[in-house]
Write a protein that holds these residues in place. Structure first.
Motif, short mmCIF file in Angstrom:
data_model
loop_
_atom_site.label_atom_id
_atom_site.label_comp_id
_atom_site.label_asym_id
_atom_site.label_seq_id
_atom_site.Cartn_x
_atom_site.Cartn_y
_atom_site.Cartn_z
N LEU A 92 2.38 0.57 6.04
CA LEU A 92 2.13 1.37 4.85
C LEU A 92 0.63 1.47 4.55
O LEU A 92 0.12 2.55 4.25
CB LEU A 92 2.88 0.78 3.65
CG LEU A 92 2.69 1.51 2.33
CD1 LEU A 92 3.26 2.93 2.40
CD2 LEU A 92 3.35 0.72 1.20
N SER A 144 6.60 10.05 1.62
CA SER A 144 7.68 9.19 1.13
C SER A 144 8.91 9.28 2.01
O SER A 144 9.58 8.28 2.25
CB SER A 144 8.04 9.58 -0.30
OG SER A 144 6.98 9.32 -1.17
N LYS A 176 11.29 2.22 6.54
CA LYS A 176 11.89 1.07 5.84
C LYS A 176 13.33 0.85 6.30
O LYS A 176 13.74 -0.29 6.53
CB LYS A 176 11.88 1.30 4.33
CG LYS A 176 10.54 1.12 3.68
CD LYS A 176 10.70 1.37 2.19
CE LYS A 176 9.39 1.56 1.50
NZ LYS A 176 9.56 1.90 0.08
N GLN A 205 -1.00 3.87 6.91
CA GLN A 205 -0.63 5.25 6.61
C GLN A 205 -1.34 5.75 5.35
O GLN A 205 -1.80 6.88 5.30
CB GLN A 205 0.89 5.38 6.47
CG GLN A 205 1.58 5.22 7.79
CD GLN A 205 3.07 5.09 7.65
OE1 GLN A 205 3.58 4.68 6.62
NE2 GLN A 205 3.78 5.46 8.70
N LYS A 206 -1.40 4.91 4.32
CA LYS A 206 -2.09 5.31 3.10
C LYS A 206 -3.57 5.59 3.38
O LYS A 206 -4.12 6.56 2.89
CB LYS A 206 -1.94 4.25 2.01
CG LYS A 206 -0.60 4.27 1.34
CD LYS A 206 -0.54 3.23 0.23
CE LYS A 206 0.75 3.31 -0.53
NZ LYS A 206 0.79 4.34 -1.54
N PHE A 241 6.65 -3.98 7.06
CA PHE A 241 6.32 -2.64 6.56
C PHE A 241 4.94 -2.57 5.90
O PHE A 241 4.25 -1.55 6.02
CB PHE A 241 7.39 -2.19 5.56
CG PHE A 241 7.15 -0.83 4.98
CD1 PHE A 241 7.21 0.30 5.79
CD2 PHE A 241 6.83 -0.68 3.65
CE1 PHE A 241 6.97 1.57 5.27
CE2 PHE A 241 6.61 0.59 3.11
CZ PHE A 241 6.67 1.71 3.93
N ARG A 280 8.93 9.93 5.24
CA ARG A 280 8.58 9.14 6.44
C ARG A 280 8.71 7.65 6.15
O ARG A 280 9.30 6.90 6.93
CB ARG A 280 7.16 9.49 6.86
CG ARG A 280 6.63 8.64 8.02
CD ARG A 280 5.12 8.61 8.06
NE ARG A 280 4.59 8.03 6.83
CZ ARG A 280 3.44 8.39 6.28
NH1 ARG A 280 2.70 9.35 6.81
NH2 ARG A 280 3.02 7.81 5.17
N ASP A 281 8.17 7.20 5.02
CA ASP A 281 8.20 5.78 4.67
C ASP A 281 9.63 5.27 4.48
O ASP A 281 9.96 4.16 4.89
CB ASP A 281 7.38 5.52 3.41
CG ASP A 281 5.89 5.75 3.63
OD1 ASP A 281 5.46 5.85 4.80
OD2 ASP A 281 5.17 5.85 2.62
#
Length: 167
Positions: free
Chosen positions: A69, A40, A47, A72-73, A65, A42-43
């Motif tokens: 995302l 989170s 963002k 990454q997930k 994004f 990093r995200d």
């Protein structure tokens, strides 16, 4: 988060972005770590960078994004090899990534189980933040905490608070 309480023992099996915070009868506080915090963090940084690149156009930043995302997930969820890996309870759960705690039920005064949207991001994995969260709920209730967090963020919220009756 999976919770089992019986007359002798309480067990918490925690995965994903939910946490458990408890106050013991000796007034000490314990909590489970949020394993999603690294991802989170990093995200949030990505963002913020994309929002700046898109001149504060939230929609344009979101369009850029979303594929990042998803990539990454796919890399992080249930992957202990990823530096930002975290467990999620689904068909591919890596159980060794989850937290399991167990303690005598008679040691619990109160217990809060909640999603990450129920508290400020900065409070995660921080003993003072966890104490503030539990005190807010104990002293003012779940609705008060929800109203407080809604002033600064919009996220999915789920919370359960249990106070143990002591004789």
């Amino acid at each position: 988060t999976v919770l089992k309480i019986d007359s002798k023992k309480t067990e918490i099996f925690q995965c994903g972005d939910c946490i458990a915070v408890l106050r013991k009868t000796d007034r000490t506080i314990g909590y489970t770590e949020n394993p999603v915090k690294a991802a989170s963090t990093r995200d949030r940084e990505i963002k913020a960078r994309l929002l700046k690149e898109c001149h504060q156009d939230a929609y344009a930043a979101r369009v850029k994004f979303t594929p990042i995302l998803m990539e990454q997930k796919n890399r992080d969820i249930n992957n202990p090899e990823s530096p930002e890996g975290y467990p999620i309870i689904n068909g591919f759960l890596r159980i060794e990534m989850c937290q399991h705690i167990s303690f005598p039920t008679d040691e619990i005064r109160s217990l809060l189980i909640c999603t990450d949207g129920f508290l400020p991001f900065e409070w995660f994995n921080d003993s003072k933040g966890m104490q503030a969260l539990l005190e807010n709920v104990e002293n003012h209730g779940l609705q008060f905490q929800m109203e407080q967090i809604r002033k600064t963020q919009q996220a999915e919220i789920a919370a359960v608070f249990i106070e143990m009756e002591r004789k």
